[in-house]
Design a protein around this motif. Sequence first.
Motif, mmCIF file in Angstrom:
data_model
loop_
_atom_site.group_PDB
_atom_site.id
_atom_site.type_symbol
_atom_site.label_atom_id
_atom_site.label_comp_id
_atom_site.label_asym_id
_atom_site.label_seq_id
_atom_site.Cartn_x
_atom_site.Cartn_y
_atom_site.Cartn_z
ATOM 1 N N VAL A 140 0.847 -1.187 0.000
ATOM 2 C CA VAL A 140 0.000 0.000 0.000
ATOM 3 C C VAL A 140 0.881 1.235 0.000
ATOM 4 N N ALA A 141 0.308 2.308 -0.488
ATOM 5 C CA ALA A 141 0.929 3.620 -0.354
ATOM 6 C C ALA A 141 -0.096 4.477 0.360
ATOM 7 N N ILE A 142 0.327 5.137 1.431
ATOM 8 C CA ILE A 142 -0.586 5.976 2.188
ATOM 9 C C ILE A 142 -0.012 7.378 2.323
ATOM 10 N N GLN A 143 -0.858 8.343 2.051
ATOM 11 C CA GLN A 143 -0.528 9.753 2.266
ATOM 12 C C GLN A 143 -1.487 10.244 3.348
ATOM 13 N N VAL A 144 -0.948 10.556 4.507
ATOM 14 C CA VAL A 144 -1.740 11.040 5.633
ATOM 15 C C VAL A 144 -1.696 12.565 5.619
ATOM 16 N N LEU A 145 -2.874 13.177 5.627
ATOM 17 C CA LEU A 145 -2.971 14.637 5.560
ATOM 18 C C LEU A 145 -3.730 15.145 6.776
ATOM 19 N N PRO A 146 -3.004 15.373 7.885
ATOM 20 C CA PRO A 146 -3.673 15.863 9.094
ATOM 21 C C PRO A 146 -3.984 17.351 8.987
ATOM 22 N N LYS A 147 -5.110 17.735 9.544
ATOM 23 C CA LYS A 147 -5.430 19.160 9.658
ATOM 24 C C LYS A 147 -4.715 19.678 10.894
ATOM 25 N N SER A 148 -3.916 20.717 10.722
ATOM 26 C CA SER A 148 -3.139 21.251 11.836
ATOM 27 C C SER A 148 -3.036 22.759 11.712
ATOM 28 N N ASP A 149 -2.523 23.369 12.763
ATOM 29 C CA ASP A 149 -2.442 24.829 12.815
ATOM 30 C C ASP A 149 -1.223 25.407 12.100
ATOM 31 N N SER A 150 -0.218 24.577 11.826
ATOM 32 C CA SER A 150 0.999 25.082 11.198
ATOM 33 C C SER A 150 1.706 23.954 10.457
ATOM 34 N N ASP A 151 2.628 24.332 9.587
ATOM 35 C CA ASP A 151 3.437 23.339 8.895
ATOM 36 C C ASP A 151 4.258 22.512 9.876
ATOM 37 N N GLU A 152 4.769 23.168 10.908
ATOM 38 C CA GLU A 152 5.580 22.466 11.897
ATOM 39 C C GLU A 152 4.759 21.394 12.614
ATOM 40 N N ALA A 153 3.533 21.746 12.974
ATOM 41 C CA ALA A 153 2.648 20.778 13.633
ATOM 42 C C ALA A 153 2.312 19.634 12.683
ATOM 43 N N LEU A 154 2.066 19.954 11.421
ATOM 44 C CA LEU A 154 1.779 18.930 10.432
ATOM 45 C C LEU A 154 2.935 17.950 10.317
ATOM 46 N N ILE A 155 4.156 18.468 10.214
ATOM 47 C CA ILE A 155 5.336 17.608 10.102
ATOM 48 C C ILE A 155 5.479 16.730 11.342
ATOM 49 N N GLU A 156 5.245 17.280 12.514
ATOM 50 C CA GLU A 156 5.358 16.505 13.750
ATOM 51 C C GLU A 156 4.338 15.360 13.774
ATOM 52 N N ILE A 157 3.122 15.641 13.343
ATOM 53 C CA ILE A 157 2.094 14.599 13.316
ATOM 54 C C ILE A 157 2.466 13.509 12.318
ATOM 55 N N VAL A 158 2.873 13.894 11.122
ATOM 56 C CA VAL A 158 3.261 12.914 10.108
ATOM 57 C C VAL A 158 4.459 12.102 10.593
ATOM 58 N N ASP A 159 5.419 12.747 11.267
ATOM 59 C CA ASP A 159 6.564 12.012 11.818
ATOM 60 C C ASP A 159 6.108 10.939 12.802
ATOM 61 N N GLN A 160 5.089 11.232 13.584
ATOM 62 C CA GLN A 160 4.586 10.233 14.534
ATOM 63 C C GLN A 160 3.900 9.083 13.807
#
Length: 98
Positions: free
Chosen positions: A5-25
């Motif tokens: 599978v290929a998955i692209q997770v796109l979390p809604k967040s308040d900033s790019d930094e928060a988005l990167i942190e969520i994706v890293d997790q």
Amino acid sequence: MNANVAIQVLPKSDSDEALIEIVDQVIAYIASTGLSYYVGPCETSIEGEYDQLMEVIKECQHVAVRAGAKEVSAYVKINYRPEGEVLTIERKVSKHHK
């Protein structure tokens, strides 16, 4: 191994930094599964057995929410061969990453 599978997770967040942190997790969770995976700039590919991969996809959403996402969208591509082996990530991309 009958699926990848290929998955692209796109979390809604308040900033790019928060988005990167969520994706890293989410990626850390994928790594913790012990499955073979490959992180690309827009998606992560994972290979294994179909049912196990469906559970991983579901848990990626939960990980993103626990990490602070208010909402999560995901794009998923599935390659499934019930009667045999699928092409591996290594075979698909290794010649392009020397």
